[in-house]
Motif scaffolding. Structure first.
Motif, PDB file in Angstrom:
ATOM      1  N   PRO A   3      -3.069  -6.144  11.500  1.00 40.72           N
ATOM      2  CA  PRO A   3      -4.111  -6.985  10.891  1.00 40.72           C
ATOM      3  C   PRO A   3      -3.492  -8.270  10.360  1.00 40.72           C
ATOM      4  CG  PRO A   3      -3.588  -5.116   9.482  1.00 40.72           C
ATOM      5  CD  PRO A   3      -2.827  -4.934  10.761  1.00 40.72           C
ATOM      6  N   PRO A   4      -4.274  -9.356  10.287  1.00 38.02           N
ATOM      7  CA  PRO A   4      -3.714 -10.619   9.791  1.00 38.02           C
ATOM      8  C   PRO A   4      -3.303 -10.499   8.322  1.00 38.02           C
ATOM      9  CG  PRO A   4      -6.090 -10.780  10.054  1.00 38.02           C
ATOM     10  CD  PRO A   4      -5.675  -9.458  10.626  1.00 38.02           C
ATOM     11  N   VAL A   5      -2.252 -11.221   7.961  1.00 38.40           N
ATOM     12  CA  VAL A   5      -1.777 -11.239   6.572  1.00 38.40           C
ATOM     13  C   VAL A   5      -2.668 -12.203   5.793  1.00 38.40           C
ATOM     14  CG1 VAL A   5       0.186 -11.759   5.081  1.00 38.40           C
ATOM     15  CG2 VAL A   5       0.586 -10.767   7.343  1.00 38.40           C
ATOM     16  N   CYS A  26      -4.644 -10.496  -6.697  1.00 35.06           N
ATOM     17  CA  CYS A  26      -3.948  -9.941  -5.524  1.00 35.06           C
ATOM     18  C   CYS A  26      -4.950  -9.206  -4.638  1.00 35.06           C
ATOM     19  CB  CYS A  26      -2.861  -8.982  -6.009  1.00 35.06           C
ATOM     20  SG  CYS A  26      -2.117  -7.985  -4.709  1.00 35.06           S
ATOM     21  N   PRO A  27      -4.926  -9.429  -3.311  1.00 37.60           N
ATOM     22  CA  PRO A  27      -5.876  -8.739  -2.436  1.00 37.60           C
ATOM     23  C   PRO A  27      -5.650  -7.232  -2.374  1.00 37.60           C
ATOM     24  CG  PRO A  27      -4.427 -10.184  -1.154  1.00 37.60           C
ATOM     25  CD  PRO A  27      -4.102 -10.390  -2.593  1.00 37.60           C
ATOM     26  N   GLY A  28      -4.479  -6.773  -2.803  1.00 39.01           N
ATOM     27  CA  GLY A  28      -4.194  -5.337  -2.766  1.00 39.01           C
ATOM     28  C   GLY A  28      -4.647  -4.598  -4.004  1.00 39.01           C
ATOM     29  N   GLY A  46       2.971  -3.624  -3.357  1.00 37.64           N
ATOM     30  CA  GLY A  46       3.202  -3.345  -1.942  1.00 37.64           C
ATOM     31  C   GLY A  46       2.378  -4.197  -0.995  1.00 37.64           C
ATOM     32  N   CYS A  47       1.427  -4.950  -1.508  1.00 39.67           N
ATOM     33  CA  CYS A  47       0.582  -5.806  -0.668  1.00 39.67           C
ATOM     34  C   CYS A  47       1.394  -6.998  -0.154  1.00 39.67           C
ATOM     35  CB  CYS A  47      -0.609  -6.293  -1.485  1.00 39.67           C
ATOM     36  SG  CYS A  47      -1.737  -7.335  -0.550  1.00 39.67           S
ATOM     37  N   LYS A  48       1.231  -7.290   1.119  1.00 42.02           N
ATOM     38  CA  LYS A  48       1.905  -8.437   1.729  1.00 42.02           C
ATOM     39  C   LYS A  48       0.889  -9.551   1.899  1.00 42.02           C
ATOM     40  CE  LYS A  48       5.336  -8.720   5.277  1.00 42.02           C
ATOM     41  NZ  LYS A  48       5.807  -8.165   6.545  1.00 42.02           N
ATOM     42  N   TYR A  49       1.254 -10.793   1.513  1.00 39.84           N
ATOM     43  CA  TYR A  49       0.364 -11.928   1.659  1.00 39.84           C
ATOM     44  C   TYR A  49       1.169 -13.206   1.781  1.00 39.84           C
ATOM     45  CZ  TYR A  49       0.937 -11.594  -3.459  1.00 39.84           C
ATOM     46  OH  TYR A  49       1.442 -11.460  -4.721  1.00 39.84           O
ATOM     47  N   ILE A  50       0.467 -14.290   2.143  1.00 40.41           N
ATOM     48  CA  ILE A  50       1.092 -15.609   2.255  1.00 40.41           C
ATOM     49  C   ILE A  50       0.622 -16.438   1.067  1.00 40.41           C
ATOM     50  CG2 ILE A  50       1.284 -17.708   3.628  1.00 40.41           C
ATOM     51  CD1 ILE A  50       0.708 -15.936   6.099  1.00 40.41           C
ATOM     52  N   VAL A  51       1.572 -16.903   0.253  1.00 42.24           N
ATOM     53  CA  VAL A  51       1.258 -17.721  -0.908  1.00 42.24           C
ATOM     54  C   VAL A  51       1.239 -19.183  -0.471  1.00 42.24           C
ATOM     55  CG1 VAL A  51       1.912 -18.342  -3.255  1.00 42.24           C
ATOM     56  CG2 VAL A  51       2.386 -16.047  -2.421  1.00 42.24           C
ATOM     57  N   THR A  52       0.095 -19.844  -0.650  1.00 44.52           N
ATOM     58  CA  THR A  52      -0.047 -21.245  -0.255  1.00 44.52           C
ATOM     59  C   THR A  52      -0.170 -22.125  -1.490  1.00 44.52           C
ATOM     60  OG1 THR A  52      -2.450 -21.053  -0.109  1.00 44.52           O
ATOM     61  CG2 THR A  52      -1.199 -20.616   1.897  1.00 44.52           C
TER      62      THR A  52
END
Length: 59
Positions: A3-5, A26-28, A46-52
């Motif tokens: 799934p997309p990050v 946090c989305p998690g 444990g949630c993986k995401y891209i910080v912009t």
């Protein structure tokens, strides 16, 4: 297929030491996390995401 990050917006946080990036919602887990840089990160939950960077409104 993975799934997309998700992307989250980080706000600069000035501390006594070095600058940090604050991620709220946090989305998690919905909590707030701090990171040392923008880009792909893994939160303590444990949630993986891209910080912009925050987007400035264009006049």
């Amino acid at each position: 297929m993975r799934p997309p990050v998700p992307e989250v917006t980080g706000q600069p946080l000035t501390t006594a030491g070095q600058p940090q990036i604050l991620v709220t919602g946090c989305p998690g887990c919905g909590c707030t996390h701090r990171h040392l840089a923008f880009g792909e990160r893994r939160a303590p939950c444990g949630c993986k995401y891209i910080v912009t960077t925050p987007r400035e409104d264009q006049p």
